[in-house]
Enzyme design. Structure first.
Site, PDB file in Angstrom:
ATOM      1  N   SER A   1       0.964  -1.108  -0.008  1.00 44.38           N
ATOM      2  CA  SER A   1      -0.156   0.016   0.001  1.00 44.38           C
ATOM      3  C   SER A   1       0.994   1.301  -0.116  1.00 44.38           C
ATOM      4  CB  SER A   1      -0.861  -0.005   1.223  1.00 44.38           C
ATOM      5  OG  SER A   1      -1.547   1.247   1.489  1.00 44.38           O
TER       6      SER A   1
ATOM      7  N   TYR B   1      -2.253   5.238  -4.490  1.00 43.86           N
ATOM      8  CA  TYR B   1      -3.308   6.133  -4.332  1.00 43.86           C
ATOM      9  C   TYR B   1      -3.012   7.314  -5.134  1.00 43.86           C
ATOM     10  CZ  TYR B   1      -5.449   3.561  -0.307  1.00 43.86           C
ATOM     11  OH  TYR B   1      -6.041   2.839   0.527  1.00 43.86           O
TER      12      TYR B   1
ATOM     13  N   THR C   1      -5.712   2.364  -7.323  1.00 42.92           N
ATOM     14  CA  THR C   1      -7.193   2.480  -6.517  1.00 42.92           C
ATOM     15  C   THR C   1      -7.827   3.808  -7.042  1.00 42.92           C
ATOM     16  OG1 THR C   1      -6.131   1.271  -4.667  1.00 42.92           O
ATOM     17  CG2 THR C   1      -8.011   2.613  -4.302  1.00 42.92           C
TER      18      THR C   1
ATOM     19  N   LYS D   1      -8.268  -1.163  -9.280  1.00 39.98           N
ATOM     20  CA  LYS D   1      -8.939  -1.561  -7.899  1.00 39.98           C
ATOM     21  C   LYS D   1     -10.002  -0.722  -7.754  1.00 39.98           C
ATOM     22  CE  LYS D   1      -7.938  -3.053  -3.192  1.00 39.98           C
ATOM     23  NZ  LYS D   1      -8.753  -1.981  -2.466  1.00 39.98           N
TER      24      LYS D   1
ATOM     25  N   HIS E   1     -13.595  -1.147  -1.175  1.00 41.18           N
ATOM     26  CA  HIS E   1     -12.516  -0.929  -0.296  1.00 41.18           C
ATOM     27  C   HIS E   1     -13.020  -1.287   1.105  1.00 41.18           C
ATOM     28  CE1 HIS E   1      -9.066   2.028  -0.489  1.00 41.18           C
ATOM     29  NE2 HIS E   1      -9.261   1.890   0.795  1.00 41.18           N
TER      30      HIS E   1
END
Length: 392
Positions: free
Chosen positions: A110, A133, A159, A255, A279
């Site tokens: 992440s 992100y 994402t 995603k 999420h």
């Protein structure tokens, strides 16, 4: 037998993690947005699927492996990106990555992890994907993607369901924020777990290593509460995703897809795979469960690229159900997170071992000798469809 070997389910790991953690930290990992209806719906959607096992199949040997994005994987499973793991247990990100590497499973780092891109690559050689992100700081985002490329991450995961942060009310109530800010309420909470608190006193707060440039003090505690999403870019659109596709020469995964029309457009844009995800119920409360969204998305994609699903996977039989419904595989986040928080690397390994054993056992009980034999006909249909098929 070690302590962790006496834990027999992901829920056992979750309960042990809960005993270790202050309420604020546990709730951050465990909770969802607003009334948490989507969080619950994800799990309930798996429970509603009933199986119709075949009998009299030779299942003395079962093969759970498959080709997954060009490389053989021992399971139809990828470790999902999970942020801030180190606040649950220091070194937790590396523990999960090492457990995944030991089993030959792809691990997704992440952006908001408490280990850097390079630390994971060095400490856990294996299949690495980097989840990005979309930050308002475009220079930092470009730098992170370039670092992932240089560290030989095989896939970039974008994402797309976080233009703004969800309203995670547990965090508000617990006075939890990132960066941390201490209040009388959360100090009392932290003190209730002395072993956890002592680690913080000795070693300091973990850092989201990839986002250290964004950790700037804020004057308002209210603004800090439930602060996930404050640095993300709500203007990100299809044009910019196309630019990322054009600039990233390896596998690109998107995603956060919940609509068939979006899935079709992503295929035409050139994405290599998509993840049906809400999420984990942490963004839009009231969003459809991922397993309910999956069929229409699979129909739209029509086999052109792999489709994964996440949200609510807690048992090996859930993996079988996802495959039976047509998914390429699943992403798991909380399962390995609870393992790592409960017992470090052995806990993360235990989580993966539990799921692998349950999947194999479920396949044997369903009469499926390999992953290819897990198909829609293992799911019990409606009574009307069942009678129709029987007559045929």
């Amino acid at each position: 037998m070690s302590k962790v070997d006496k834990l027999h389910s992901i829920e056992d790991l979750r309960k042990l993690a809960k005993r270790r953690l202050p309420r604020a930290i546990f709730d951050f990992f465990d909770g969802g947005a607003e009334d948490e209806t989507t969080l619950v719906a994800n799990r309930e959607a798996f429970k509603r699927i009933r199986l119709a096992p075949r009998c009299l199949m030779d299942v003395s040997k079962v093969d759970t492996s498959l080709e997954l994005l060009g490389t053989r994987s021992p399971l139809p499973l990828v470790v999902a990106p999970t942020g801030a793991v180190g606040f649950g247990r220091r070194g937790g990100d590396i523990a999960i990555a090492q457990a995944a590497a030991e089993m030959g499973i792809a691990y997704t780092l992440s952006t908001s992890a408490t280990a850097s891109i390079e630390q994971i690559a060095e400490a856990a050689p294996g299949r690495h994907w980097f989840q990005a992100y979309i930050l308002q700081n475009r220079q930092l985002l470009d730098s992170l993607i370039a670092r992932a490329y240089a560290a030989d991450y095989e896939a970039l995961m974008i994402t797309v369901d976080l233009p703004v942060g969800g309203k995670r009310e547990r965090d508000y109530r617990n006075h939890l924020s990132f960066p941390f800010r201490y209040t009388a309420k959360n100090l009392l909470d932290f003190a209730s777990r002395p072993a956890w608190a002592l680690d913080i006193v000795r070693h300091g707060l973990p850092k989201m290593e990839n986002l250290v440039e964004l950790e700037k003090p804020s004057a308002s505690t209210a603004k800090l509460a439930s602060s996930v999403g404050r640095s993300y870019d709500p203007s990100f659109d299809w044009t910019r995703l196309q630019a990322l596709r054009d600039s990233w020469s390896r596998k690109l995964i998107v995603k956060g897809v919940m609509r068939a029309d979006d899935a079709d457009r992503l295929v035409r844009l050139g994405c290599d795979a998509i993840v049906v995800s809400n999420h984990g119920g942490r963004q839009l409360d009231g969003a459809v469960a991922t397993m309910e969204a999956l069929p229409a998305i699979l129909h739209a994609v029509a086999g052109r690229i792999p489709v994964f699903v996440d949200g609510g996977v807690r048992r090996g039989v859930d993996i079988l159900k996802a495959r039976a419904r047509g998914a390429e595989g699943v992403l798991i986040g909380r399962a390995t997170l609870w393992g790592a928080v409960a017992a470090g690397r052995p806990g993360a390994e235990r989580a993966l071992t539990i799921l692998a054993d349950e999947l194999q056992r479920s396949m044997q009980l369903c009469g499926a000798r390999n992953i290819e034999e897990i198909a829609e006909n293992l799911c019990f249909p409606s009574l009307e469809k069942h009678i129709s098929e029987y007559k045929q």
